[in-house]
Design a protein around this motif. Structure first.
Motif, short mmCIF file in Angstrom:
data_model
loop_
_atom_site.label_atom_id
_atom_site.label_comp_id
_atom_site.label_asym_id
_atom_site.label_seq_id
_atom_site.Cartn_x
_atom_site.Cartn_y
_atom_site.Cartn_z
N VAL A 192 14.05 4.06 -1.01
CA VAL A 192 14.75 5.26 -0.53
C VAL A 192 14.61 6.40 -1.54
CG1 VAL A 192 17.01 6.24 0.02
CG2 VAL A 192 16.39 3.97 0.89
N LEU A 193 14.76 6.09 -2.83
CA LEU A 193 14.63 7.12 -3.86
C LEU A 193 13.21 7.67 -3.93
CD1 LEU A 193 16.81 5.60 -6.72
CD2 LEU A 193 17.32 7.61 -5.33
N ALA A 194 12.22 6.81 -3.64
CA ALA A 194 10.83 7.25 -3.65
C ALA A 194 10.58 8.32 -2.59
CB ALA A 194 9.90 6.07 -3.42
N LEU A 195 11.36 8.29 -1.52
CA LEU A 195 11.23 9.32 -0.48
C LEU A 195 11.59 10.69 -1.02
CD1 LEU A 195 12.82 7.44 2.57
CD2 LEU A 195 10.39 7.72 2.05
N ALA A 196 12.45 10.68 -2.06
CA ALA A 196 12.86 11.94 -2.69
C ALA A 196 12.15 12.15 -4.02
CB ALA A 196 14.37 11.94 -2.90
N SER A 197 11.04 11.40 -4.22
CA SER A 197 10.25 11.50 -5.45
C SER A 197 11.06 11.15 -6.68
CB SER A 197 9.65 12.90 -5.59
OG SER A 197 8.80 13.19 -4.50
N ARG A 198 11.94 10.18 -6.54
CA ARG A 198 12.73 9.70 -7.66
C ARG A 198 12.58 8.19 -7.76
NH1 ARG A 198 18.69 12.10 -7.09
NH2 ARG A 198 18.81 11.21 -9.18
N GLU A 199 13.08 7.62 -8.84
CA GLU A 199 13.00 6.18 -9.01
C GLU A 199 14.26 5.65 -9.68
OE1 GLU A 199 9.67 5.14 -11.39
OE2 GLU A 199 10.23 6.43 -13.07
N LEU A 200 14.54 4.37 -9.39
CA LEU A 200 15.76 3.76 -9.93
C LEU A 200 15.58 3.34 -11.38
CD1 LEU A 200 18.63 2.78 -9.20
CD2 LEU A 200 17.61 0.59 -8.54
N GLY A 201 14.40 2.79 -11.69
CA GLY A 201 14.16 2.29 -13.04
C GLY A 201 13.77 3.38 -14.02
N GLY A 202 13.69 2.97 -15.30
CA GLY A 202 13.24 3.89 -16.32
C GLY A 202 14.34 4.69 -16.98
N HIS A 203 15.58 4.48 -16.59
CA HIS A 203 16.69 5.25 -17.15
C HIS A 203 17.53 4.42 -18.12
CE1 HIS A 203 15.73 8.40 -14.29
NE2 HIS A 203 15.82 7.53 -13.29
N ILE A 204 17.81 3.19 -17.74
CA ILE A 204 18.61 2.29 -18.59
C ILE A 204 17.76 1.05 -18.87
CG2 ILE A 204 20.76 1.02 -18.83
CD1 ILE A 204 21.98 2.86 -16.73
N MET A 205 17.31 0.89 -20.12
CA MET A 205 16.37 -0.18 -20.44
C MET A 205 16.94 -1.56 -20.16
SD MET A 205 14.36 -1.04 -24.01
CE MET A 205 13.19 0.31 -23.76
N PHE A 216 0.84 -1.20 0.00
CA PHE A 216 0.00 0.00 0.00
C PHE A 216 0.88 1.25 0.00
CE2 PHE A 216 -2.18 -3.37 2.41
CZ PHE A 216 -3.24 -3.59 1.55
N SER A 217 0.49 2.23 -0.82
CA SER A 217 1.32 3.43 -0.99
C SER A 217 0.55 4.70 -0.66
CB SER A 217 1.84 3.52 -2.43
OG SER A 217 2.62 2.39 -2.75
N ILE A 218 1.27 5.67 -0.15
CA ILE A 218 0.75 7.03 0.05
C ILE A 218 1.76 7.98 -0.56
CG2 ILE A 218 0.18 8.82 1.71
CD1 ILE A 218 -0.80 6.73 3.62
N ASP A 219 1.29 8.75 -1.55
CA ASP A 219 2.18 9.68 -2.26
C ASP A 219 3.40 8.98 -2.85
OD1 ASP A 219 0.53 11.85 -1.74
OD2 ASP A 219 1.53 12.30 0.16
N GLY A 220 3.18 7.75 -3.35
CA GLY A 220 4.26 7.01 -3.99
C GLY A 220 5.20 6.30 -3.04
N ILE A 221 4.96 6.38 -1.74
CA ILE A 221 5.82 5.74 -0.74
C ILE A 221 5.11 4.51 -0.18
CG2 ILE A 221 7.02 6.01 1.46
CD1 ILE A 221 7.19 8.99 0.88
N GLN A 222 5.74 3.36 -0.31
CA GLN A 222 5.14 2.11 0.14
C GLN A 222 5.12 2.03 1.66
OE1 GLN A 222 7.50 -0.87 -1.95
NE2 GLN A 222 5.79 -1.26 -3.30
N LEU A 223 3.94 1.74 2.20
CA LEU A 223 3.82 1.54 3.65
C LEU A 223 4.26 0.13 4.04
CD1 LEU A 223 0.40 3.32 4.31
CD2 LEU A 223 2.71 4.26 4.41
N LEU A 224 4.10 -0.80 3.10
CA LEU A 224 4.61 -2.16 3.29
C LEU A 224 5.73 -2.34 2.26
CD1 LEU A 224 1.27 -4.18 3.66
CD2 LEU A 224 2.74 -3.28 5.47
#
Length: 215
Positions: free
Chosen positions: A89-102, A39-47
């Motif tokens: 951790v990156l989601a806390l800063a509104s960033r993501e690891l994937g999507g940059h290098i296919m 479950f997520s709130i503002d893109g941050i997973q609670l679990l």
């Protein structure tokens, strides 16, 4: 249902085989719960997903004596836990690891497919040794494993064919994705419920094992 973190690492030396298997299956069941119900709130997973992989890592530690092939999955489980932790951790800063290098995204997706296919294969083999309904639960896990693998592969292939994952959410492809998601959700619920049922059978068997050892 309680996750038995305390005394786990001491358990290998003092527990009977059935109790250790019960502990391992408990970790596996809760691991799949965390992996699939984040479950997520503002893109941050609670679990957080990484907790799920850590629980599966504990499950491997408890069950490898019965399923030697599980040890081969330990390094891959650690890698997936690290990737999931970075994503969280990156989601806390509104960033993501994937999507940059296919190619990296593809490698992670394939690693997940392989890990879960092999993990459930090994658990299905363990299920055959269950004191009750072993063959039935084993067949159910194998079937659900195959369905999930096929569905996840189909989604990955569709994303690659589209060239950009967002494109498959529109038109007929979008309805297909909704159907796939629904079937995957039901199949995942069956896997989790089966793991908890299997865990219960081993728990009862561990009680009987303990009673025999005390007499």
């Amino acid at each position: 249902m309680q996750i038995p973190f305390s005394n786990f690492w001491k358990g290998a030396g003092v527990m009977g085989d059935k109790m250790l298997q019960y502990r391992g299956l408990t970790f596996a069941a809760w691991g799949y719960f965390f992996l699939n119900f984040g479950f997520s709130i503002d893109g941050i997973q609670l679990l957080p997903e990484f907790v799920g992989y850590l629980l599966l890592l504990f499950a491997i530690g408890a069950l490898f004596k019965e399923c030697r092939n599980l040890l081969l999955l330990r390094p891959l489980c650690i890698v997936l836990a690290v990737v999931s932790t970075l994503n969280w951790v990156l989601a806390l800063a509104s960033r993501e690891l994937g999507g940059h290098i296919m190619i990296l995204d593809i490698l992670v997706a394939v690693a997940r497919l392989y890990f879960h296919f092999q993990f459930l294969t090994d658990i299905a083999a363990l299920a055959k040794t269950s004191p009750k309904r072993g063959e039935v639960l084993s067949i159910r896990l194998r079937r659900c494993r195959t369905i999930c693998t096929m569905l996840n592969t189909a989604v990955l292939a569709a994303a690659l064919a589209a060239g950009k994952q967002g494109k498959i959410y529109y038109g007929a492809g979008g309805y297909t994705l909704i159907l796939i998601s629904f079937v995957k959700f039901v199949t995942t619920c069956i896997i989790i419920l089966t793991l908890f049922e299997l865990r219960g059978h081993f728990k009862r068997a561990s009680g009987e094992e303990g009673n025999r050892n005390n007499t």
